[in-house]
Scaffold this motif. Structure first.
Motif, PDB file in Angstrom:
ATOM      1  N   GLY A 208      20.030 -15.248  40.355  1.00 57.80           N
ATOM      2  CA  GLY A 208      18.926 -16.078  40.844  1.00 57.80           C
ATOM      3  C   GLY A 208      19.157 -16.583  42.253  1.00 57.80           C
ATOM      4  O   GLY A 208      18.218 -16.688  43.050  1.00 57.80           O
ATOM      5  N   GLU A 209      20.416 -16.885  42.586  1.00 62.58           N
ATOM      6  CA  GLU A 209      20.737 -17.337  43.940  1.00 62.58           C
ATOM      7  C   GLU A 209      20.382 -16.273  44.969  1.00 62.58           C
ATOM      8  O   GLU A 209      19.818 -16.575  46.032  1.00 62.58           O
ATOM      9  CB  GLU A 209      22.221 -17.688  44.022  1.00 62.58           C
ATOM     10  N   ALA A 210      20.697 -15.015  44.666  1.00 62.19           N
ATOM     11  CA  ALA A 210      20.385 -13.920  45.587  1.00 62.19           C
ATOM     12  C   ALA A 210      18.876 -13.707  45.687  1.00 62.19           C
ATOM     13  O   ALA A 210      18.339 -13.472  46.783  1.00 62.19           O
ATOM     14  CB  ALA A 210      21.064 -12.638  45.126  1.00 62.19           C
ATOM     15  N   LEU A 211      18.177 -13.772  44.567  1.00 58.76           N
ATOM     16  CA  LEU A 211      16.720 -13.596  44.583  1.00 58.76           C
ATOM     17  C   LEU A 211      16.053 -14.685  45.416  1.00 58.76           C
ATOM     18  O   LEU A 211      15.123 -14.410  46.191  1.00 58.76           O
ATOM     19  CB  LEU A 211      16.177 -13.607  43.155  1.00 58.76           C
ATOM     20  N   ARG A 212      16.518 -15.912  45.270  1.00 60.73           N
ATOM     21  CA  ARG A 212      15.940 -17.009  46.060  1.00 60.73           C
ATOM     22  C   ARG A 212      16.253 -16.839  47.541  1.00 60.73           C
ATOM     23  O   ARG A 212      15.410 -17.136  48.404  1.00 60.73           O
ATOM     24  CB  ARG A 212      16.477 -18.353  45.557  1.00 60.73           C
ATOM     25  N   PHE A 213      17.451 -16.345  47.843  1.00 65.56           N
ATOM     26  CA  PHE A 213      17.808 -16.123  49.250  1.00 65.56           C
ATOM     27  C   PHE A 213      16.886 -15.091  49.893  1.00 65.56           C
ATOM     28  O   PHE A 213      16.350 -15.323  50.984  1.00 65.56           O
ATOM     29  CB  PHE A 213      19.263 -15.667  49.355  1.00 65.56           C
ATOM     30  N   VAL A 214      16.694 -13.957  49.229  1.00 75.15           N
ATOM     31  CA  VAL A 214      15.841 -12.903  49.789  1.00 75.15           C
ATOM     32  C   VAL A 214      14.402 -13.380  49.896  1.00 75.15           C
ATOM     33  O   VAL A 214      13.733 -13.170  50.917  1.00 75.15           O
ATOM     34  CB  VAL A 214      15.929 -11.622  48.925  1.00 75.15           C
ATOM     35  N   ARG A 215      13.910 -14.040  48.854  1.00 76.66           N
ATOM     36  CA  ARG A 215      12.525 -14.506  48.865  1.00 76.66           C
ATOM     37  C   ARG A 215      12.292 -15.568  49.944  1.00 76.66           C
ATOM     38  O   ARG A 215      11.219 -15.634  50.547  1.00 76.66           O
ATOM     39  CB  ARG A 215      12.168 -15.079  47.487  1.00 76.66           C
ATOM     40  N   GLY A 216      13.307 -16.375  50.220  1.00 75.83           N
ATOM     41  CA  GLY A 216      13.151 -17.442  51.191  1.00 75.83           C
ATOM     42  C   GLY A 216      13.462 -17.058  52.622  1.00 75.83           C
ATOM     43  O   GLY A 216      13.265 -17.861  53.538  1.00 75.83           O
ATOM     44  N   HIS A 217      13.957 -15.836  52.839  1.00 72.08           N
ATOM     45  CA  HIS A 217      14.331 -15.381  54.183  1.00 72.08           C
ATOM     46  C   HIS A 217      13.197 -14.526  54.744  1.00 72.08           C
ATOM     47  O   HIS A 217      12.851 -13.486  54.194  1.00 72.08           O
ATOM     48  CB  HIS A 217      15.627 -14.568  54.113  1.00 72.08           C
ATOM     49  N   ARG A 218      12.645 -14.944  55.862  1.00 73.28           N
ATOM     50  CA  ARG A 218      11.450 -14.303  56.404  1.00 73.28           C
ATOM     51  C   ARG A 218      11.653 -12.822  56.696  1.00 73.28           C
ATOM     52  O   ARG A 218      10.822 -11.970  56.342  1.00 73.28           O
ATOM     53  CB  ARG A 218      11.025 -15.033  57.677  1.00 73.28           C
ATOM     54  N   VAL A 219      12.774 -12.475  57.340  1.00 75.02           N
ATOM     55  CA  VAL A 219      13.022 -11.082  57.714  1.00 75.02           C
ATOM     56  C   VAL A 219      13.385 -10.249  56.489  1.00 75.02           C
ATOM     57  O   VAL A 219      12.895  -9.120  56.327  1.00 75.02           O
ATOM     58  CB  VAL A 219      14.118 -10.991  58.794  1.00 75.02           C
ATOM     59  N   HIS A 220      14.225 -10.774  55.616  1.00 78.45           N
ATOM     60  CA  HIS A 220      14.556 -10.048  54.388  1.00 78.45           C
ATOM     61  C   HIS A 220      13.294  -9.765  53.574  1.00 78.45           C
ATOM     62  O   HIS A 220      13.110  -8.666  53.045  1.00 78.45           O
ATOM     63  CB  HIS A 220      15.531 -10.856  53.525  1.00 78.45           C
ATOM     64  N   ARG A 221      12.454 -10.769  53.456  1.00 76.36           N
ATOM     65  CA  ARG A 221      11.225 -10.609  52.671  1.00 76.36           C
ATOM     66  C   ARG A 221      10.339  -9.520  53.255  1.00 76.36           C
ATOM     67  O   ARG A 221       9.784  -8.692  52.532  1.00 76.36           O
ATOM     68  CB  ARG A 221      10.483 -11.950  52.625  1.00 76.36           C
ATOM     69  N   ALA A 222      10.242  -9.484  54.579  1.00 72.21           N
ATOM     70  CA  ALA A 222       9.422  -8.461  55.231  1.00 72.21           C
ATOM     71  C   ALA A 222      10.047  -7.079  55.072  1.00 72.21           C
ATOM     72  O   ALA A 222       9.346  -6.101  54.780  1.00 72.21           O
ATOM     73  CB  ALA A 222       9.255  -8.802  56.715  1.00 72.21           C
TER      74      ALA A 222
END
Length: 413
Positions: A208-222
């Motif tokens: 869950g920590e990794a999922l939240r990090f990716v979802r909350g990071h603008r460039v990762h999400r894009a």
């Protein structure tokens, strides 16, 4: 002195990865040839390939947790020893003529599970081995170039030639490759355990920590959004390539392999030119260029019935896909804290592998509704749309700001 040591460490990591990839390539060809001797049932045969997707879908994220929790070199070494032992057992079964299709299913699942840990460990070690993060594109280009070379150019003819003489000999080559990779990993100096990993946190919480990090990071999400579309579209375009080349381009069966090599040649060139392209244009524009060229190459392939033009188009897509892979993979390493890198790679892998079967199925439906060029055309349009989105979401300025922020956070650790 420090730079020389880092170069030596990278050379060992590169050699271990190349030996392992050669083993993977030989294994994938040899096990299919062996399965063809055991069954002519298309469902039973296709299950062997389908099982290759299962470990990444089920274990991609847990593997990332392990990679962020334990020493990455030791994990890769452990997997190397296990897969060598598994292939020795398979070799013995082949040599004594007691091999069965169910044994092959088991081997595919066990090696696939090991691959989730091994590949994630290797990619997570690269920033620590390279040291200078400005050299990540060049390092990843060399790794992916070696992967492309051994898996597409060396392994298939080598495995086929040896298997034709003796099936056990092909798996013997496989065992030797895996053993060499494990020995090189053992010789790699240094410790590669995250200083502040996920410790004893429950698996679900660590994921869950990794999922939240990716979802909350603008460039990762894009980037992940673009990866989803590109993976789906590429699977759609390539799922029926054997039928498309035969019925639309009139490629004879004997020349089919040569046609596929055009994409491999393009990919090999792409792996070696990705770093210079990224330096010249910036990372964001390089990714936009890669997505756009991929889409244009697919459009060209869908529009032509000329074999030469189609081969050029396929080479273009191969070049662009490898440029994308090197640049985005390096950026993923650059933007992710070391303590989260294994799990973040797992998120990307699970998503990418998850959409590929859907893209392949969609390609079949589109071909049935139209013709064999329809999936390639739709894939081209989807890829160009992803490139358009990347042009606004993955700008050089936005990426440079994210890199500067990540570098500052990394320096504080």
């Amino acid at each position: 002195m420090a730079e020389s040591m880092e170069l030596s460490r990278f050379h060992r990591l590169w050699a271990a990865a190349a030996a392992g990839n050669l083993g993977d390539g030989v294994y994938r060809v040899a096990i299919l040839l062996l399965a063809a001797r055991l069954t002519s049932d298309p469902v039973a045969f296709s299950a062997l390939t389908a099982l290759g997707f299962v470990p990444w879908l089920l274990l991609g994220l847990p593997a990332g947790v392990l990679v962020d929790r334990y020493d990455r070199r030791r994990l890769a070494l452990l997997v190397g020893i296990v897969r060598t032992a598994v292939l020795v057992a398979l070799l013995a079964a082949v040599a004594t003529d007691v091999v069965s299709l169910w044994l092959l299913y088991g081997v595919v699942v066990v090696l696939g599970a090991g691959e989730t840990v091994y590949d994630t460990s290797i990619h997570s070690m690269v920033p620590a081995v390279v040291g200078d993060r400005e050299r990540l594109e060049a390092a990843n280009g060399r790794l992916q170039g070696a992967d492309m070379l051994v898996q597409n150019f060396i392994a298939p003819p080598l495995a086929s030639a040896v298997f034709a003489v003796t099936a056990s000999g092909a798996f013997g080559v496989n065992v030797a490759c895996y053993a060499i990779a494990a020995a090189l990993m053992l010789a790699l100096p240094g410790t590669y355990r995250v200083a502040q990993g996920n410790g004893t946190a429950p698996m679900g919480r660590a994921i869950g920590e990794a999922l939240r990090f990716v979802r909350g990071h603008r460039v990762h999400r894009a980037m992940l959004s673009v990866v989803i579309v590109l993976g789906f579209a590429n699977a759609m375009a390539t799922a029926l390539v054997a039928l498309w080349t035969r019925e639309t381009l009139d490629v004879p069966e004997a020349a089919f392999g040569a046609f596929l090599l055009t994409a491999s040649v393009g990919g090999l060139l792409g792996s070696q030119t990705a770093a210079p392209v990224a330096r010249r244009t910036g990372r964001g524009r390089a990714m936009v260029l890669a997505a756009t060229v991929t889409g244009v190459g697919m459009l060209l392939a869908a529009a032509t019935r000329n074999l030469f033009v189609a081969a050029v188009a396929w080479a273009l897509t191969g070049w662009a896909i490898l440029v994308w892979n090197v640049v985005y993979g390096s950026l993923r390493q650059r933007l992710t804290p070391d303590a989260l890198l294994g799990r973040t790679i797992g998120v990307y892998r699970v998503v990418a592998w998850g959409v590929m079967p859907l893209g392949a199925l969609a390609g079949g439906v589109l071909a049935d509704a139209g013709d064999l060029r329809t999936p390639i055309l739709v894939a081209a349009l989807l890829t160009l749309a992803a490139g358009g989105y990347a042009a606004s979401a993955l700008t050089n300025a936005r990426i440079d700001a994210a890199v500067a922020e990540a570098d500052l956070a990394n320096a504080r650790q």
